[in-house]
Scaffold this motif. Sequence first.
Motif, PDB file in Angstrom:
ATOM      1  N   ARG A 160      -3.956  -2.071  -5.103  1.00 42.49           N
ATOM      2  CA  ARG A 160      -3.758  -1.464  -3.677  1.00 42.49           C
ATOM      3  C   ARG A 160      -3.185  -2.681  -2.721  1.00 42.49           C
ATOM      4  O   ARG A 160      -2.788  -1.736  -1.154  1.00 42.49           O
ATOM      5  N   LEU A 161      -2.660  -3.676  -2.553  1.00 39.65           N
ATOM      6  CA  LEU A 161      -2.697  -4.825  -1.538  1.00 39.65           C
ATOM      7  C   LEU A 161      -1.814  -4.544  -0.975  1.00 39.65           C
ATOM      8  O   LEU A 161      -0.887  -5.398  -0.922  1.00 39.65           O
ATOM      9  N   LEU A 162      -1.289  -3.976   0.250  1.00 41.30           N
ATOM     10  CA  LEU A 162       0.045  -3.912   1.202  1.00 41.30           C
ATOM     11  C   LEU A 162      -1.031  -4.097   2.198  1.00 41.30           C
ATOM     12  O   LEU A 162      -1.208  -2.990   2.926  1.00 41.30           O
ATOM     13  N   ALA A 163      -0.545  -4.490   3.533  1.00 39.64           N
ATOM     14  CA  ALA A 163      -1.106  -4.295   4.438  1.00 39.64           C
ATOM     15  C   ALA A 163      -0.105  -4.547   5.953  1.00 39.64           C
ATOM     16  O   ALA A 163       1.104  -5.665   5.183  1.00 39.64           O
ATOM     17  N   SER A 164      -0.654  -3.575   6.531  1.00 41.07           N
ATOM     18  CA  SER A 164       1.150  -4.264   7.611  1.00 41.07           C
ATOM     19  C   SER A 164       0.611  -4.571   8.811  1.00 41.07           C
ATOM     20  O   SER A 164      -0.484  -4.031   9.589  1.00 41.07           O
ATOM     21  N   GLY A 165       1.015  -4.858  10.184  1.00 42.93           N
ATOM     22  CA  GLY A 165       0.820  -5.004  11.387  1.00 42.93           C
ATOM     23  C   GLY A 165      -0.891  -6.147  11.416  1.00 42.93           C
ATOM     24  O   GLY A 165      -1.101  -6.799  10.984  1.00 42.93           O
ATOM     25  N   GLU A 166      -1.797  -5.830  12.437  1.00 42.31           N
ATOM     26  CA  GLU A 166      -2.945  -6.927  13.106  1.00 42.31           C
ATOM     27  C   GLU A 166      -3.626  -6.647  11.201  1.00 42.31           C
ATOM     28  O   GLU A 166      -4.931  -7.378  11.124  1.00 42.31           O
ATOM     29  N   ARG A 167      -3.664  -5.163  10.364  1.00 41.63           N
ATOM     30  CA  ARG A 167      -4.372  -5.241   9.385  1.00 41.63           C
ATOM     31  C   ARG A 167      -3.687  -6.673   8.111  1.00 41.63           C
ATOM     32  O   ARG A 167      -4.393  -6.417   6.887  1.00 41.63           O
ATOM     33  N   THR A 168      -2.981  -7.526   8.456  1.00 42.17           N
ATOM     34  CA  THR A 168      -2.338  -8.341   7.668  1.00 42.17           C
ATOM     35  C   THR A 168      -3.719  -9.453   7.360  1.00 42.17           C
ATOM     36  O   THR A 168      -3.079 -10.381   6.910  1.00 42.17           O
ATOM     37  N   ASN A 169      -4.264  -9.739   8.674  1.00 43.25           N
ATOM     38  CA  ASN A 169      -5.019 -10.855   9.171  1.00 43.25           C
ATOM     39  C   ASN A 169      -6.553 -10.323   9.543  1.00 43.25           C
ATOM     40  O   ASN A 169      -6.583  -8.967  10.077  1.00 43.25           O
ATOM     41  N   PRO A 170      -7.631 -10.395   8.547  1.00 41.50           N
ATOM     42  CA  PRO A 170      -8.123 -11.776   7.092  1.00 41.50           C
ATOM     43  C   PRO A 170      -7.152 -10.249   5.580  1.00 41.50           C
ATOM     44  O   PRO A 170      -6.463  -9.106   5.791  1.00 41.50           O
ATOM     45  N   TRP A 171      -6.819 -11.135   5.089  1.00 43.57           N
ATOM     46  CA  TRP A 171      -6.163 -10.629   4.267  1.00 43.57           C
ATOM     47  C   TRP A 171      -7.083 -10.100   2.813  1.00 43.57           C
ATOM     48  O   TRP A 171      -8.711  -9.924   3.202  1.00 43.57           O
ATOM     49  N   GLN A 172      -6.669  -9.411   2.078  1.00 48.22           N
ATOM     50  CA  GLN A 172      -6.847  -8.590   0.932  1.00 48.22           C
ATOM     51  C   GLN A 172      -7.718  -7.329   1.787  1.00 48.22           C
ATOM     52  O   GLN A 172      -9.081  -6.371   1.170  1.00 48.22           O
ATOM     53  N   GLN A 173      -6.771  -6.220   2.235  1.00 47.36           N
ATOM     54  CA  GLN A 173      -7.355  -4.735   2.705  1.00 47.36           C
ATOM     55  C   GLN A 173      -6.107  -3.952   2.158  1.00 47.36           C
ATOM     56  O   GLN A 173      -4.731  -4.499   2.402  1.00 47.36           O
ATOM     57  N   GLU A 174      -6.424  -3.373   1.303  1.00 46.03           N
ATOM     58  CA  GLU A 174      -5.737  -2.293   0.439  1.00 46.03           C
ATOM     59  C   GLU A 174      -5.001  -1.500   1.615  1.00 46.03           C
ATOM     60  O   GLU A 174      -5.074  -1.328   3.049  1.00 46.03           O
ATOM     61  N   ALA A 175      -4.183  -0.555   1.243  1.00 45.07           N
ATOM     62  CA  ALA A 175      -3.269   0.420   1.395  1.00 45.07           C
ATOM     63  C   ALA A 175      -3.903   1.333   2.193  1.00 45.07           C
ATOM     64  O   ALA A 175      -4.886   1.737   1.365  1.00 45.07           O
ATOM     65  N   SER A 176      -3.631   1.615   3.351  1.00 43.56           N
ATOM     66  CA  SER A 176      -4.202   2.532   3.930  1.00 43.56           C
ATOM     67  C   SER A 176      -3.036   4.021   4.465  1.00 43.56           C
ATOM     68  O   SER A 176      -1.467   3.793   4.338  1.00 43.56           O
ATOM     69  N   SER A 177      -3.428   4.555   5.256  1.00 47.02           N
ATOM     70  CA  SER A 177      -2.587   5.827   6.316  1.00 47.02           C
ATOM     71  C   SER A 177      -2.637   5.366   7.385  1.00 47.02           C
ATOM     72  O   SER A 177      -1.690   5.690   7.968  1.00 47.02           O
ATOM     73  N   ARG A 178      -2.485   4.024   7.845  1.00 43.92           N
ATOM     74  CA  ARG A 178      -1.706   3.283   8.917  1.00 43.92           C
ATOM     75  C   ARG A 178      -0.212   3.230   8.566  1.00 43.92           C
ATOM     76  O   ARG A 178       0.792   3.146   7.999  1.00 43.92           O
ATOM     77  N   MET A 179       0.505   4.004  10.343  1.00 47.15           N
ATOM     78  CA  MET A 179       1.694   4.172  10.119  1.00 47.15           C
ATOM     79  C   MET A 179       2.524   2.927  10.735  1.00 47.15           C
ATOM     80  O   MET A 179       2.104   2.096  11.922  1.00 47.15           O
ATOM     81  N   ILE A 180       2.937   2.449   9.825  1.00 46.43           N
ATOM     82  CA  ILE A 180       4.077   1.291  10.541  1.00 46.43           C
ATOM     83  C   ILE A 180       4.878   1.295  11.134  1.00 46.43           C
ATOM     84  O   ILE A 180       6.446   2.384  11.206  1.00 46.43           O
ATOM     85  N   ARG A 181       4.979   0.766  12.649  1.00 46.77           N
ATOM     86  CA  ARG A 181       5.387   0.427  13.150  1.00 46.77           C
ATOM     87  C   ARG A 181       6.604  -0.446  13.482  1.00 46.77           C
ATOM     88  O   ARG A 181       6.301  -1.731  12.581  1.00 46.77           O
ATOM     89  N   ALA A 182       7.813  -0.313  14.147  1.00 44.22           N
ATOM     90  CA  ALA A 182       8.642  -1.385  14.600  1.00 44.22           C
ATOM     91  C   ALA A 182       8.037  -2.718  15.139  1.00 44.22           C
ATOM     92  O   ALA A 182       7.162  -2.576  15.659  1.00 44.22           O
ATOM     93  N   GLY A 183       8.336  -3.640  14.149  1.00 45.27           N
ATOM     94  CA  GLY A 183       8.324  -5.419  14.674  1.00 45.27           C
ATOM     95  C   GLY A 183       7.086  -5.964  14.101  1.00 45.27           C
ATOM     96  O   GLY A 183       6.365  -7.238  14.011  1.00 45.27           O
ATOM     97  N   ASP A 184       6.401  -4.917  12.778  1.00 41.88           N
ATOM     98  CA  ASP A 184       5.023  -5.354  12.203  1.00 41.88           C
ATOM     99  C   ASP A 184       5.326  -6.108  11.269  1.00 41.88           C
ATOM    100  O   ASP A 184       6.678  -6.006  10.593  1.00 41.88           O
TER     101      ASP A 184
END
Length: 436
Positions: free
Chosen positions: A255-279
């Motif tokens: 489930r390797l999809l991440a946004s915003g601050e969760r893109t660093n470091p890599w290997q964080q799986e998709a969560s319930s984080r809400m994607i925001r404009a600019g991410d």
Amino acid sequence: MSPTYNDATDYSKKFPAKPQPLTLEQAAWITPPVQAVDTEGMIDVPRMRAYRQNRLREQIKKQGLDAIILVEPLSIRYATGVRNCTLFQMHIQAGYLFIPAEGPVVYFDSEPGRETGSQLETIDEIRDDLLPLSFMFAGNRHEEWTRNWARQMGDLMRQHCGDGKRIGIERPGIHAEQALMAEGFILSDVAPVLAHARKIKSPEEILAMNQTIAVAEDGMTRMRDMLRNGIMEQELWAVMWQALIEGGGEWLDYRLLASGERTNPWQQEASSRMIRAGDMVVFDCGMIGPFSYGADISRAFHCGPGRPSDYQKKLYTLAWNEVMHNTQLMQPGASFAEIIGARYQQEPGFGDQPYPCMAHGLGMADEWPVILYSTEDEQYYDGELEPGMVICVESYVGEVGGIEGVKLEDQCLITESGPITLSRYPFEEDLLSKEI
């Protein structure tokens, strides 16, 4: 006006009865439709199955074995084409396959009358005397059943391999291995047989892989169209799953999809984080699609409205540069050491937490080889690229402690004339900086 035909014309010469085999280079550029009746013969599936089984037999002999026993569902799929309850059988053994170096292929199935193997030319005998290898079915009689299983395999060995004693096996369990050794057989890990058989693809395998890539890239397009301020990561990733299932595929490895601050470091799986404009939104598809072939492609999007920042463009461009540079190193005959010596060097600070490898093989999921970043790495091993191998070229760029990172990856075929990139989903022009 309707065309007229001269009966004297020999149309058998003009239109051959059977399509001519494709070369690897030709197959690399073709995405075969799988539902149009007029083109269903484009992938010669029986020829693909025969090629794979012949590759296995060659490696059985080359590795000095008399037979192999397969229990992993993807291994059985590669060897025969059997597809049934694949994910279930990855944790509960519900079938196994016996392949001698010479002789009949025997498949043990709990329901031999179903379509899993009954129509496949790759299997000579289907037997229903399946013995439980998993504790779930054997319970406290596990050791007893594995002894019975070892005698069953021993009977096949004596019948089809004569005095042969060397068997390649994969993960049947400690009791099954001990029981085989008690029967007098010499056991070997089947992994080298599978790895060296799988590494060289036929044109039909490339066509099947291109179909999976087309499904994956359909999912990418749907995700890009759905990307908006307020959508959740897992909601966006569900769009890729939908494209996969609708396209006749099987599963996603992660489930390797991440946004915003969760893109660093890599290997964080998709969560319930809400994607925001600019991410930044970064993902790795890791798809097992039609015919069980893999697509392993990574891309990064910018969530609007608004434009990406200069820093986001820098991260993206550095990752793009690495993928483009290293792809050109994937030449036939190149050693892993040579590739590592000529690899792209990231700017100071941007290569301190790279992806675990710079490139790896792909077929039915990730496979041998793995090319690391340094010959000094304790896990390094050397090898050589050969025509017919499919290699995924990786890059992750993100500063240690940084807010964002970018992961990009392309999938390429090694041919006699050089690499051909199979993954064709476009990169983001708005994220590519001309100043880097």
